[in-house]
Design a protein around this motif. Structure first.
Motif, PDB file in Angstrom:
ATOM      1  N   UNK A  59       0.992  -1.281  -0.120  1.00 23.03           N
ATOM      2  CA  UNK A  59       0.017   0.008   0.041  1.00 23.03           C
ATOM      3  C   UNK A  59       0.742   1.283   0.065  1.00 23.03           C
ATOM      4  N   UNK A  60       1.980   1.281   0.747  1.00 22.33           N
ATOM      5  CA  UNK A  60       2.836   2.506   0.707  1.00 22.33           C
ATOM      6  C   UNK A  60       3.369   2.598  -0.591  1.00 22.33           C
ATOM      7  N   UNK A  61       3.968   1.496  -1.092  1.00 25.15           N
ATOM      8  CA  UNK A  61       4.428   1.670  -2.279  1.00 25.15           C
ATOM      9  C   UNK A  61       3.625   2.362  -3.322  1.00 25.15           C
ATOM     10  N   UNK A  62       2.348   1.675  -3.635  1.00 25.06           N
ATOM     11  CA  UNK A  62       1.529   2.178  -4.643  1.00 25.06           C
ATOM     12  C   UNK A  62       1.231   3.584  -4.407  1.00 25.06           C
ATOM     13  N   UNK A  63       0.725   4.088  -2.965  1.00 25.92           N
ATOM     14  CA  UNK A  63       0.650   5.532  -2.825  1.00 25.92           C
ATOM     15  C   UNK A  63       1.900   6.407  -3.116  1.00 25.92           C
ATOM     16  N   UNK A  64       2.931   5.961  -2.960  1.00 24.66           N
ATOM     17  CA  UNK A  64       4.127   6.853  -3.189  1.00 24.66           C
ATOM     18  C   UNK A  64       4.409   6.985  -4.798  1.00 24.66           C
ATOM     19  N   UNK A  65       3.887   5.897  -5.656  1.00 25.52           N
ATOM     20  CA  UNK A  65       4.034   5.809  -6.831  1.00 25.52           C
ATOM     21  C   UNK A  65       2.965   6.734  -7.495  1.00 25.52           C
ATOM     22  N   UNK A  66       1.747   6.763  -7.102  1.00 24.74           N
ATOM     23  CA  UNK A  66       0.725   7.646  -7.403  1.00 24.74           C
ATOM     24  C   UNK A  66       0.903   9.038  -7.035  1.00 24.74           C
ATOM     25  N   UNK A 117       3.791  10.462  -7.069  1.00 19.79           N
ATOM     26  CA  UNK A 117       5.015  11.059  -7.838  1.00 19.79           C
ATOM     27  C   UNK A 117       6.249  11.113  -6.889  1.00 19.79           C
ATOM     28  N   UNK A 118       6.144  10.383  -5.996  1.00 20.91           N
ATOM     29  CA  UNK A 118       7.690  10.475  -5.007  1.00 20.91           C
ATOM     30  C   UNK A 118       8.689   9.486  -5.377  1.00 20.91           C
ATOM     31  N   UNK A 119       8.168   8.337  -5.918  1.00 20.92           N
ATOM     32  CA  UNK A 119       9.139   7.429  -6.309  1.00 20.92           C
ATOM     33  C   UNK A 119       8.807   6.891  -7.726  1.00 20.92           C
ATOM     34  N   UNK A 120       9.741   6.437  -8.669  1.00 24.70           N
ATOM     35  CA  UNK A 120       9.601   5.847  -9.783  1.00 24.70           C
ATOM     36  C   UNK A 120       8.861   4.714  -9.912  1.00 24.70           C
ATOM     37  N   UNK A 121       7.733   4.401 -10.958  1.00 26.80           N
ATOM     38  CA  UNK A 121       7.519   3.162 -10.972  1.00 26.80           C
ATOM     39  C   UNK A 121       8.258   1.851 -11.321  1.00 26.80           C
ATOM     40  N   UNK A 122       8.099   0.935 -11.139  1.00 26.88           N
ATOM     41  CA  UNK A 122       9.049  -0.048 -11.388  1.00 26.88           C
ATOM     42  C   UNK A 122       7.795  -1.298 -12.346  1.00 26.88           C
ATOM     43  N   UNK A 123       7.926  -1.628 -13.550  1.00 29.04           N
ATOM     44  CA  UNK A 123       7.242  -2.511 -14.131  1.00 29.04           C
ATOM     45  C   UNK A 123       7.204  -3.776 -13.669  1.00 29.04           C
ATOM     46  N   UNK A 124       8.542  -4.181 -13.057  1.00 30.04           N
ATOM     47  CA  UNK A 124       8.275  -5.550 -12.436  1.00 30.04           C
ATOM     48  C   UNK A 124       7.483  -5.792 -11.406  1.00 30.04           C
ATOM     49  N   UNK A 125       7.575  -4.806 -10.478  1.00 31.60           N
ATOM     50  CA  UNK A 125       6.737  -4.982  -9.277  1.00 31.60           C
ATOM     51  C   UNK A 125       5.319  -4.760  -9.905  1.00 31.60           C
TER      52      UNK A 125
END
Length: 272
Positions: free
Chosen positions: A202-209, A211-219
């Motif tokens: 959940x934390x990873x998805x929120x940060x990607x949405x 724009x705080x971190x770059x999206x990782x296509x593998x994840x």
């Protein structure tokens, strides 16, 4: 061919049931007898349940055979895997009339055991002993029957052990905490791990949405694969599945209580 029992394991709930039946007996009765249920695998016997059988004792013994058969049929409907493995009686001695009762159980099962429970606490504890019967003399001239002792062990499931620990403590306080068995501990650890992983995702998805971190296509592909593996159930179907399982559980509990009430009622009526 009779198979001599070599090992007997008894669950504490069986002993509790026998002692409870003795405490609720008719005052005129000197002892309580009944059937032992469980499994017998090549002489290794595990006793998991029991029920009282009405009888008249004295110079001549009379066992309510019809009641015993009906009760066994009721137990079979709840747990088809159990069978009669022997019989029990309260007291520290084995009277001569026990041979007659043992003969009945010898017709119901191979090599039945006889369990005695000393409810009078002659040794300051409920002494428990197990026996098997053997005939004296040669086949052409049998001179009698004797009961030979068998070693026994008291074993318990995790749920039974929790109750025994509480009883041994002797303190029934609301503040007392009973630790769960290993199965429940492992389940809790697994749920804790799942909770941490869900929080991390959940934390990873929120940060990607955000724009705080770059999206990782593998994840992203792994997350999609996990989501696709979850079966899609509409609320109506999910509610139906849960309701059916709960109904099955309640039905089993209801039938168990019904059998217990029926056995208790028959026991009381037979003693009137």
């Amino acid at each position: 061919m009779n198979l001599i029992p070599v090992d007997v394991k008894i669950h504490p709930t069986v002993l509790f049931s026998i002692i409870d039946s003795y405490e609720r007996r008719n005052e005129k009765m000197t002892r309580v007898v009944g059937s032992l249920l469980g499994t017998n695998i090549q002489g290794n016997i595990e006793v998991t349940d029991s029920f009282v059988v009405p009888h008249r004792d004295g110079d001549e013994v009379a066992l309510d055979v019809e009641f015993a058969k009906n009760s066994m049929n009721a137990f079979k409907k709840i747990n088809p895997s159990v069978s009669i493995v022997g019989w029990f009686s309260t007291g520290n001695d084995i009277p001569n009339t026990s041979c007659l009762i043992h003969e009945y159980y010898a017709r119901e099962t191979i090599s039945p055991i006889h369990l005695t429970v000393d409810t009078n606490l002659k040794n300051n504890q409920p002494d428990v002993k197990a026996y098997y019967s053997t005939e004296l003399g040669i086949p052409e001239r049998k001179q009698g029957t004797i009961f030979v002792p068998i070693p026994i062990d008291i074993i318990s499931y995790d749920s039974e052990k929790l109750t025994i620990d509480l009883l041994q403590d002797g303190k029934f306080s609301n503040k007392r905490i009973i630790k769960p068995g290993m199965d429940f501990v492992n389940l809790k650890l697994t749920l804790d791990d799942i909770y941490l992983m869900l929080n991390s995702i959940t934390e990873y998805v929120d940060k990607v949405l955000a724009g705080k971190i770059a999206m990782d296509s593998n994840i992203g592909r792994h997350l999609v694969k996990i989501i696709d593996s979850i079966p899609l159930l509409d609320p109506q179907t999910f509610d139906t599945l849960m309701t059916n399982q709960m109904n099955d559980l309640l039905m089993v509990q209801y039938l168990s209580n019904l059998v217990q009430v029926q056995l208790t009622l028959n026991e009381k009526l037979s003693l009137i």
